[in-house]
Motif scaffolding. Structure first.
Motif, PDB file in Angstrom:
ATOM      1  N   LEU A  67      28.375  50.218  31.720  1.00 35.54           N
ATOM      2  CA  LEU A  67      28.274  48.911  32.361  1.00 35.54           C
ATOM      3  C   LEU A  67      29.163  47.888  31.669  1.00 35.54           C
ATOM      4  CD1 LEU A  67      27.039  47.096  34.501  1.00 35.54           C
ATOM      5  CD2 LEU A  67      25.102  46.686  32.954  1.00 35.54           C
ATOM      6  N   LYS A  68      29.237  47.936  30.352  1.00 34.77           N
ATOM      7  CA  LYS A  68      30.096  47.032  29.591  1.00 34.77           C
ATOM      8  C   LYS A  68      31.560  47.204  30.009  1.00 34.77           C
ATOM      9  CE  LYS A  68      32.293  46.961  25.089  1.00 34.77           C
ATOM     10  NZ  LYS A  68      32.354  47.624  23.766  1.00 34.77           N
TER      11      LYS A  68
ATOM     12  N   LEU B 295      36.530  45.919  33.267  1.00 36.27           N
ATOM     13  CA  LEU B 295      37.508  46.292  34.282  1.00 36.27           C
ATOM     14  C   LEU B 295      37.497  45.304  35.447  1.00 36.27           C
ATOM     15  CD1 LEU B 295      36.911  50.111  34.085  1.00 36.27           C
ATOM     16  CD2 LEU B 295      39.187  49.072  34.001  1.00 36.27           C
ATOM     17  N   CYS B 296      36.320  44.844  35.816  1.00 39.67           N
ATOM     18  CA  CYS B 296      36.222  43.829  36.874  1.00 39.67           C
ATOM     19  C   CYS B 296      36.876  42.522  36.434  1.00 39.67           C
ATOM     20  CB  CYS B 296      34.765  43.600  37.261  1.00 39.67           C
ATOM     21  SG  CYS B 296      34.007  44.961  38.180  1.00 39.67           S
ATOM     22  N   ASP B 297      36.663  42.145  35.177  1.00 42.87           N
ATOM     23  CA  ASP B 297      37.309  40.940  34.643  1.00 42.87           C
ATOM     24  C   ASP B 297      38.831  41.089  34.696  1.00 42.87           C
ATOM     25  OD1 ASP B 297      34.822  39.864  34.110  1.00 42.87           O
ATOM     26  OD2 ASP B 297      34.863  40.356  31.964  1.00 42.87           O
ATOM     27  N   ARG B 298      39.307  42.268  34.354  1.00 45.34           N
ATOM     28  CA  ARG B 298      40.750  42.510  34.377  1.00 45.34           C
ATOM     29  C   ARG B 298      41.280  42.450  35.813  1.00 45.34           C
ATOM     30  NH1 ARG B 298      44.621  44.014  30.660  1.00 45.34           N
ATOM     31  NH2 ARG B 298      46.584  44.332  31.773  1.00 45.34           N
TER      32      ARG B 298
ATOM     33  N   ASP C 181      31.080  40.893  45.091  1.00 44.59           N
ATOM     34  CA  ASP C 181      30.192  41.837  45.779  1.00 44.59           C
ATOM     35  C   ASP C 181      30.274  43.215  45.136  1.00 44.59           C
ATOM     36  OD1 ASP C 181      28.412  42.837  47.690  1.00 44.59           O
ATOM     37  OD2 ASP C 181      30.003  43.274  49.135  1.00 44.59           O
ATOM     38  N   PHE C 182      31.477  43.612  44.719  1.00 41.87           N
ATOM     39  CA  PHE C 182      31.671  44.902  44.052  1.00 41.87           C
ATOM     40  C   PHE C 182      30.861  44.964  42.757  1.00 41.87           C
ATOM     41  CE2 PHE C 182      34.181  47.623  41.127  1.00 41.87           C
ATOM     42  CZ  PHE C 182      34.149  48.804  41.839  1.00 41.87           C
ATOM     43  N   ARG C 183      30.887  43.880  41.985  1.00 40.73           N
ATOM     44  CA  ARG C 183      30.110  43.834  40.739  1.00 40.73           C
ATOM     45  C   ARG C 183      28.623  44.036  41.022  1.00 40.73           C
ATOM     46  NH1 ARG C 183      32.662  41.097  36.158  1.00 40.73           N
ATOM     47  NH2 ARG C 183      34.575  39.988  36.738  1.00 40.73           N
TER      48      ARG C 183
END
Length: 204
Positions: free
Chosen positions: A165-166, A171-174, A198-200
């Motif tokens: 999860l971390k 990766l979402c932040d990137r 929404d993906f997160r």
């Protein structure tokens, strides 16, 4: 789009139950939006009296043409404009999911989802470049030529279900940072960020 029995896969059925509805929720149907870079290569046919259609259910006309021979379907107006769910899934599976050895990280479904959606949004070559840069710049991997197989192996050796999860959030932040650097962010950025949010939530 619905998951039929033919679509179900033993090792990533749980992933697909989230992934397919997510993509379908955000892709919608036919598009001829000129703010999309896919508009540079539209389908050569008219539909509903209009031309310029370049994408259907997230599949660009360029991708539709490039995968026809490999998957075994005809390049016809009917296949592109109606895009049967079975054909859409074959394109997702053969064009994007099989581009990386994802079976090696079946225990990391969030990371699998990241890889597939990055390939979906940036193309397989674009996703390879962006994921390799993430691994160099964020994960500290020293390698000037990280291949698709090495990308998966690097995730395999450094990420476990306990810290997945971390890394998913990183990766979402990137992905958000990459979006904000794109030349078309002013025109499309709001939608991209809503989709990413929404993906997160969907895969957290």
């Amino acid at each position: 789009l619905v998951i039929s029995k033919k679509m179900k896969m033993k090792k990533n059925g749980a992933l697909l139950k989230k992934l397919i509805p997510f993509i379908a929720r955000w892709e919608g149907g036919l598009s001829r939006a000129t703010t999309d870079t896919a508009s540079r290569n539209p389908a050569p046919w008219s539909y509903s009296g209009k031309t310029g259609w370049h994408t259907n259910k997230g599949i660009t006309y360029s991708t539709f043409v490039s995968l026809a021979k490999k998957i075994g379907y005809a390049i016809t107006p009917s296949n592109f404009f109606t895009m049967p769910d079975s054909l859409w899934f074959k394109i997702l599976q053969s064009g994007y999911m099989k581009a990386y050895p994802l079976h090696l990280i079946n225990h990391l479904p969030r990371i699998q989802a990241v890889i597939i959606t990055w390939a979906w949004g940036s193309g397989t070559s674009g996703s390879e470049r962006r994921l390799a840069n993430f691994q160099r710049q964020v994960m500290g991997i020293r390698d000037s030529n990280i291949t698709k197989s090495e990308i998966v192996n690097n995730f395999l050796t450094r990420i476990s279900p306990r810290n997945e999860l971390k890394w998913f959030q990183a990766l979402c932040d990137r992905r958000e940072a990459d979006f904000r650097r794109m030349s078309t962010f002013a025109a499309n950025g709001r939608g991209w960020l809503r989709r990413l949010a929404d993906f997160r939530i969907t895969f957290a």
